[in-house]
Design an enzyme around this catalytic site. Sequence first.
Site, PDB file in Angstrom:
ATOM      1  N   LYS A  92     -12.146  -1.978   1.068  1.00 57.98           N
ATOM      2  CA  LYS A  92     -11.401  -1.058   0.196  1.00 57.98           C
ATOM      3  C   LYS A  92     -12.130  -0.944  -1.140  1.00 57.98           C
ATOM      4  CE  LYS A  92      -7.381  -1.280   2.999  1.00 57.98           C
ATOM      5  NZ  LYS A  92      -6.300  -2.136   3.489  1.00 57.98           N
ATOM      6  N   SER A 147       0.795  -1.232   0.000  1.00 65.61           N
ATOM      7  CA  SER A 147       0.000   0.000   0.000  1.00 65.61           C
ATOM      8  C   SER A 147       0.824   1.276   0.000  1.00 65.61           C
ATOM      9  CB  SER A 147      -0.949  -0.006   1.190  1.00 65.61           C
ATOM     10  OG  SER A 147      -0.213  -0.114   2.391  1.00 65.61           O
ATOM     11  N   HIS A 181      -5.262  -4.559  -1.092  1.00 62.96           N
ATOM     12  CA  HIS A 181      -5.233  -3.466  -2.082  1.00 62.96           C
ATOM     13  C   HIS A 181      -5.300  -3.971  -3.518  1.00 62.96           C
ATOM     14  CE1 HIS A 181      -4.616   0.062   0.482  1.00 62.96           C
ATOM     15  NE2 HIS A 181      -4.034  -0.803   1.299  1.00 62.96           N
TER      16      HIS A 181
HETATM   17  C1  LIG Z   1      -6.214  -2.484   4.909  1.00 61.48           C
HETATM   18  C2  LIG Z   1      -5.584  -3.803   5.050  1.00 61.48           C
HETATM   19  C3  LIG Z   1      -6.133  -4.768   5.903  1.00 61.48           C
HETATM   20  C4  LIG Z   1      -7.306  -4.485   6.774  1.00 61.48           C
HETATM   21  O1  LIG Z   1      -8.505  -4.548   6.061  1.00 61.48           O
HETATM   22  P1  LIG Z   1      -9.842  -4.027   6.772  1.00 61.48           P
HETATM   23  O2  LIG Z   1     -10.931  -4.719   6.031  1.00 61.48           O
HETATM   24  O3  LIG Z   1      -9.850  -2.550   6.639  1.00 61.48           O
HETATM   25  O4  LIG Z   1      -9.765  -4.464   8.204  1.00 61.48           O
HETATM   26  C5  LIG Z   1      -5.533  -6.012   5.955  1.00 61.48           C
HETATM   27  N1  LIG Z   1      -4.452  -6.295   5.204  1.00 61.48           N
HETATM   28  C6  LIG Z   1      -3.895  -5.395   4.375  1.00 61.48           C
HETATM   29  C7  LIG Z   1      -2.709  -5.783   3.553  1.00 61.48           C
HETATM   30  C8  LIG Z   1      -4.433  -4.110   4.271  1.00 61.48           C
HETATM   31  O5  LIG Z   1      -3.888  -3.213   3.450  1.00 61.48           O
END
Ligand SMILES: *Cc1c(COP(=O)(O)O)cnc(C)c1O
Length: 396
Positions: free
Chosen positions: A244, A186, A214
Amino acid sequence: MGSKALSSFLKQNLDDLKSKGLYNEINILEGANGAIIKIDGKELVNLSSNNYLGFATNNAMIEKSIEATKKYGVGAGAVRTINGTLEIHRQLEKRIAEFKHTESAIAFQSGFNCNAGAIQAVMNKKDAILSDALNHASIIDGCKLSGAKILRYKHNDMNDLRARAKEAKESGLYEKIMVISDGVFSMDGDVVDLPGMVKVAEEFDLITYIDDAHGSGVMGNGAGTVKHFGLSDKVDFQIGTLSKAIGVVGGYVAGSKDLIDWLKVRARPFLFSTSLTPAASAACIEAFDIMTKSPEIVEKVWENGRYLKKGLKGLGFDIGHSETPITPCIIGDENLTQKFSKRLYEEGVYAKSIVFPTVPLGTGRVRNMPTAAHTKEMLDKALSIYEKIGKELGII
Ligand SMILES: *Cc1c(COP(=O)(O)O)cnc(C)c1O
């Protein structure tokens, strides 16, 4: 009033953060997290959300969530394993498995909870986990909860992974060995070298675990990084988030039927935390339907990403080596990065600064996440503000 030890701990640490300028003041949005957001009455081009496909405000998804709320209520009423599994959860999991081309899938309340539950359901203190140096915090926490030995390898470096896998295997110390990585990273927008990883995994019989938070909804026509590389049958755990690109909230693990059956009896957040709301589940099902019927939405976020990258690069910014729509503008110095982000805000662009310890010292950056909901006019406006502030601060 309360514990003195606690109040002095809190005061000391909060004062310390504030004096170093590291205390994050949270902005409040006066409305939806769309392409344009409103903060303190001010409208800004939003380049900081993970709402890649603009689904957070999708009308069809809103309608489905209202329908489901009327039919099933606002809450699931219990954890999945008691009697909180509603027909809508079963439909969602079926839809996810279809979309990911796996035998089965299990939904969690968040992506974070997937990592908190899935890793420790199969790994324990007799095992080892090879973990990319830049893995997400929830992966790191999930690994810790398992009690397995954590062996970090250099970011996306498959030679280093191989050397450590060989060493771990030959040591004879571990029963099982897992390799775990983000699909799309990210902070830089780079993509895991999955073909390289799968080769190492086959050589040393590693369990493969890709957290594609992502990448899902963005890579592989929306189906994610594993699909992008055509390696769906080579990856044991495919983690995705519904928070996301899908625009709602929740997470999932897609994999073999046996794996998912096991997680349903051993993944602790699934057993001990109430399930996704009916509204969220229904909205997510609709999101998968939209991605299937309208692949041009996924194409749009790529088109906007390419446009923004070309514009920023043309202005002379260092945009790193992103391979996805995530576009960092690497400034370097931490104070200058923060000043740059603040000036962008004043001029009408919301692009949060990211500095040490989230990224290495001296690589402070402003990270831009265009979405399918951005228009060319919005991106042009952002680019002209970037040009103005970049020149003003001597960055370009
Ligand atoms: C954002 C993210 C998460 C968390 O996801 P949520 O559904 O917001 O709890 C987990 N792993 C990675 C790699 C992320 O970027």
